[in-house]
Write an enzyme that holds these catalytic residues in place. Structure first.
Site, mmCIF file in Angstrom:
data_model
loop_
_atom_site.group_PDB
_atom_site.id
_atom_site.type_symbol
_atom_site.label_atom_id
_atom_site.label_comp_id
_atom_site.label_asym_id
_atom_site.label_seq_id
_atom_site.Cartn_x
_atom_site.Cartn_y
_atom_site.Cartn_z
ATOM 1 N N LYS A 6 0.842 -1.202 0.000
ATOM 2 C CA LYS A 6 0.000 0.000 0.000
ATOM 3 C C LYS A 6 0.879 1.254 0.000
ATOM 4 C CE LYS A 6 -3.763 -2.570 2.046
ATOM 5 N NZ LYS A 6 -4.460 -3.058 3.242
ATOM 6 N N GLN B 216 -4.649 -1.826 9.611
ATOM 7 C CA GLN B 216 -4.634 -3.113 8.909
ATOM 8 C C GLN B 216 -5.390 -4.178 9.710
ATOM 9 O OE1 GLN B 216 -3.330 -3.703 5.752
ATOM 10 N NE2 GLN B 216 -4.282 -5.709 5.985
ATOM 11 N N ASP C 264 -10.576 2.922 4.163
ATOM 12 C CA ASP C 264 -10.916 1.496 4.053
ATOM 13 C C ASP C 264 -12.442 1.313 4.049
ATOM 14 O OD1 ASP C 264 -9.376 -0.707 3.605
ATOM 15 O OD2 ASP C 264 -8.842 -1.078 5.701
#
Ligand code: NAP
Length: 293
Positions: free
Chosen positions: A54, A98, A121
């Site tokens: 990422k 994450q 996200d």
């Protein structure tokens, strides 16, 4: 073979090129670079690899990135304090903690803390709640399901009015994929481990999104001829011909389904590359929202 393959690698590259061009335009106009900050708790090798790719993608597209790596035994308070700091930092456009977080961390509380305008996200309850409500738009859509729908639309699959079957109801893929399809006026059935007669349900589908994490479970004779099949699964199987000793396959039996479907995503090279591409798109969007654009 009847199926046309959906080239996720190519479509993801097009999304990335679009983001890079927009970032370059903004930077040339003197605006700050979008910045994605990832938070990694613990040392799971797969999570470390995801966070690294990422960050790498941000740099490739002209954006800034940062990563905070907390030890696996970090406390809830430490994680929350970090997120609060990132929320308050005007240089940070997007925050991504994450998943999965270690078991002792209250994931729901951490995700709820992320400022909705930085939730790239798309897992904050506010964004998911908006996705689930008619007439309300989330600021960000979770990246993998967003990528699935983007692929269908990119190749011209008609979603409106279609019978769509989503295999899997996870928070990160199945459920948001189903909500997105409903929002686009498909008639959606969500299947899970207690569904009776899975093959019979899947046979009704014009669109299938498979996200169950079961190696090649969806067989050719489950598929309605001409259906569009999106394979989200990533499963590792032993393969002595590969240097690594294994290869990746999906939740769909590719060899069988390609003989029946109208459209099919390969694994690898289908949904996989879309996830990071959509994250980059969301990070750019976050910067635009924060600049009042
Ligand atoms: P997950 O959290 O394990 O959820 C799996 C879902 O599948 C659950 O809803 C489960 O039902 C259902 N399921 C399991 N076995 C089933 C069966 N035999 N019949 C019907 N339904 C069954 O998985 P996930 O995180 O959504 O991920 C799914 C797959 O996508 C995995 O292979 C993962 O590696 C992959 N993935 C890929 C990407 C990407 O970027 N390409 C991103 C995320 C995930 P219950 O709810 O009843 O348990």
């Amino acid at each position: 073979m009847t199926a046309q393959l959906i080239d996720g690698k190519l479509i993801a590259q097009q999304v990335r090129d679009g983001v890079a061009a927009e970032v370059a335009k903004r930077t040339a106009a003197g605006k700050p670079k979008p910045k994605l900050v990832t938070v990694l708790i613990g040392d799971r090798p797969d999570s470390m690899a995801y966070v690294t790719s990422k960050g790498k993608a941000c740099v490739e597209l002209g954006m800034d990135s940062g990563n905070h790596h907390l030890p696996g035994d970090a406390s809830q308070e430490q994680v929350e304090e970090l997120v609060r700091g990132l929320n308050a930092d005007p240089a940070v456009s997007g925050i991504l903690v994450q998943l999965p977080m270690p078991a002792h961390i209250n994931e729901e509380r951490v995700l709820s803390l992320i400022n909705i305008e930085k939730d790239v996200d798309g897992f904050s309850p506010l964004n998911i709640g908006r996705l689930a409500q008619k007439g309300r738009d989330p600021l960000f859509v979770p990246c993998t399901p967003y990528g699935c729908i983007y692929l269908l639309e990119a190749v011209g699959v008609k979603i409106e009015g279609a019978n769509a079957v989503v295999l899997g109801r996870s928070n990160i893929v199945g459920m948001p994929a189903a909500l997105l399809l409903i929002g686009k006026n498909a008639t959606v059935t969500v299947c899970h481990s207690r569904t009776r007669d899975l093959p019979g349900v899947v046979r009704q589908a014009d669109i299938v999104i498979a996200a169950i994490g079961k190696t090649e479970m969806v067989r050719g004779d489950w598929i309605k001829p001409g259906a569009a099949v999106i394979d989200v699964g990533i499963n590792s199987v032993p393969d002595a011909t590969k240097k690594s000793g294994h290869r990746l396959v999906g939740d769909v039996n590719f060899e069988e389904v390609k003989e029946v479907a109208g459209w099919l995503t390969p694994v690898p090279g289908g949904v996989g590359p879309m996830t990071i591409a959509m994250l980059m798109k969301n990070t750019l969007r976050a910067a635009q929202i924060q600049q009042g654009e």
